[in-house]
Structures are given as structure tokens and as C-alpha cells.
Motif scaffolding. Sequence first.
Motif, PDB file in Angstrom:
ATOM      1  N   ASP A  27      -2.161 -23.151 -13.315  1.00 13.39           N
ATOM      2  CA  ASP A  27      -0.728 -22.853 -13.342  1.00 13.39           C
ATOM      3  C   ASP A  27       0.007 -23.702 -12.297  1.00 13.39           C
ATOM      4  N   ASP A  89       4.258 -21.544  -7.838  1.00 12.36           N
ATOM      5  CA  ASP A  89       3.137 -20.597  -7.975  1.00 12.36           C
ATOM      6  C   ASP A  89       2.575 -20.090  -6.648  1.00 12.36           C
ATOM      7  N   HIS A 112       6.073 -16.387  -9.929  1.00  9.31           N
ATOM      8  CA  HIS A 112       6.073 -15.203 -10.811  1.00  9.31           C
ATOM      9  C   HIS A 112       5.216 -14.067 -10.259  1.00  9.31           C
ATOM     10  N   HIS A 113       4.799 -14.152  -8.991  1.00  9.01           N
ATOM     11  CA  HIS A 113       3.955 -13.089  -8.426  1.00  9.01           C
ATOM     12  C   HIS A 113       4.803 -11.892  -7.983  1.00  9.01           C
ATOM     13  N   THR A 132       3.921 -19.635 -13.867  1.00 11.30           N
ATOM     14  CA  THR A 132       5.019 -20.353 -13.202  1.00 11.30           C
ATOM     15  C   THR A 132       5.529 -21.458 -14.133  1.00 11.30           C
ATOM     16  N   ASP A 162      -3.072 -18.895 -16.926  1.00 11.13           N
ATOM     17  CA  ASP A 162      -2.606 -17.625 -16.356  1.00 11.13           C
ATOM     18  C   ASP A 162      -2.678 -16.431 -17.311  1.00 11.13           C
ATOM     19  N   HIS A 295      -0.843 -10.614  -8.688  1.00  9.35           N
ATOM     20  CA  HIS A 295      -0.232  -9.838  -9.763  1.00  9.35           C
ATOM     21  C   HIS A 295      -0.821  -8.422  -9.753  1.00  9.35           C
TER      22      HIS A 295
HETATM   23 MN    MN Z   1       0.477 -18.356 -11.675  1.00  9.88          MN
END
Ligand code: MN
Length: 323
Positions: A27, A89, A112-113, A132, A162, A295
Amino acid sequence: MSYAAAAKAIANASSIIVTTHINPDGDGVGAGLALVHALKGMGKQVRFCCPSRVVSMYAFLPGFAKITAVEDEAAAAKTRRADLIISCDAGDVERLGAVAKVKRSTLINLDHHVTNTRFGDLNVVDVDAESTGVVVEKLLRRMKVKLDKTLGECLYTTIVFDTGRFMHSNTTAHTFRWTAKLLETGIDAAAINRALTYTKKPHDLLIQKMGIENLRVDEQEPRLAGIVLSADTIAAVGEPEDWGDLVEIARSLAGNQVAYLLREAKDRKTVRCSMRSNPPFEVGSVAQALGGGGHRQAAGCTFVGNLAAAQREILARLRHQLS
Ligand code: MN
Ligand code: 5GP
């Protein structure tokens, strides 16, 4: 989430450094390279500086050969200043390693975490994005960049990586619609899948063997399983170039709900921990409580202490998640 502010900052910048996290994955590398290609197309001066070496598995991606590693403060001091650094990321600034020390005016944090600490001057953190790469594509659309095959290859790598090849709980109808757009650019998806999957060396298979040999199902909680690797065990086989998804061996057991991988560092002072879970069980908060992040269902941290302490602390927390 400020896509508009990020697009404006990019429009106003002339020299840009793109970066991703330490031990970059599909990612981080794919999202970063997509951005590099798009920004070059806009006439920007762009460099891709990584806080650690990128593994050779990603050599098939266009632009891979030009990625440079900025691994320590000396390298950071020698790196020419940029108007903008764009991080892809990374959940926190520690994940940027020495690249965080490179001189710049503005830092954009694309991620995107769910545990992202909003460490940028501008933060575009979309926790609903599968990768991401999805965040990058949304930003590029805002900047009127058209998708092409080069971008398609980089972005496709982000989604395959991902979503665990479209297997994880973050795979939705949107994932397939978005991926279909990438396939329409003419990419060879099967060839990319092969490059990301069937490239193990004999030594990588020995690592898998070591994983199976050191697999253990928890005595108190049968839905919990993991792999525990001491520094000596690792030294006997030799470190791989990439640890990949070894934790998946524990996860592949029937009935498993939470899986982990513990790897003791050579100096025995820290332990790298990778965790995975099936919904509704959560590991993101466990990683975060130990100074890491990730995540809800895939997270990691570096535990400070020896292997016995890591096992005691982490397994108690994981059992609690299952209770
Ligand atoms: Mn990622
Ligand atoms: P992995 O277990 O594959 O190393 O990581 C799983 C997920 O957690 C990835 O999305 C990764 O970026 C994130 N992650 C892993 N280790 C850390 C860490 O030490 N800090 C933070 N913030 N995120 C991590």
C-alpha cells in the motif's frame, strides 16, 4: 479530511518529496509511486524517499528503481529541502523514521489508519478507505488527473495488498467498483497478483517452515493462536528480506479469531508484534495501547521488553479482546 487543502498545497509547491512508512508494504509503495507519477505529470520536481529499503518484491512497479532510502539522520541532513513532504500510509510520525527530519515547509499526511495521530500540517485521513491508494486516487481525481495504466498498476497493488487479495473485512462493493476502474486502464491484474504472491525464494519457504514449527494455540483460549520467534530461532534460519504475512499461518487455523506474530529483536530489547482478527474482535486498540497502531482488524507495535514479557502482556490483552 481536507482533500481541497491538500490539492491546493500541491498546486502551490514546486519541489515535493513523497514518502511512506518504515518497512514499506504494497500500500505504501503503490500509493507513493502513483503519487510520484501523477505529480511528475503535473510538472512538479518529485523524489520518493523511503525511511527504509523497499523489498525487491515491488521491483515490478513503475518507478521502483528511483526510490531512495533515507535511513538515518545523516542521510536526512544531506537530503535537499522540499516545499512539501507527502506521507502515504503512515499512522504516526515515528513510522516516518529519518524522513521526518528532512527540511520542508509543509507535511501532508495521507492515510487510512483508524489510529492515525494527525501528525501532518494537513491531514487527509480517510478511515473508510480500503487502502491509502484509495485516498491518493480521490485526491488525484480532485486535481483532475486522469487514470492511466501506470497509475492503475500502482493503485491496484495497494488494494490487493491491503484487502489481503480481497479477503479481509474491509472488502466492500466499493472495493470492486474502484478496482474495476483500475482494470479498465488496461493493467494485467493477474500478472500483478503473481508478482505479489508467487515470488518466494527457497529461504522464504524456510521462514514459513519456522512459522509452522513455532505455531501455538493458546491453552486458555482456543480462538487465539500465534507464532513466537526468539532471536535465536530467527538467527538459526536467517532473517528474510521481508517477513510478509507470516501471521496468516496462525490465522489460517479453523476456528481462529485472533492471530499474532511475535519476533524478538537481535538485541533482545524489543519485540515486533503483528496482530490480526476477525470482526467483531479488535486488535487495533491493543496495538495502540502498546504504542503502535493500525486498523481494527490488522495492527502492529514494537513492544519494549523481552520476549517473555511481550508474551505475558500481549496475550493477556488479546484474551481479553475475545472475552
Ligand atoms: Mn495501508
Ligand atoms: P503488520 O502487522 O502487517 O506489520 O501491520 C498491520 C497494520 O498495522 C498495517 O496497516 C501497519 O501500517 C500498522 N502498523 C504496524 N506496526 C505499526 C506500528 O508500530 N505503529 C503504527 N502506528 N502502525 C503500525
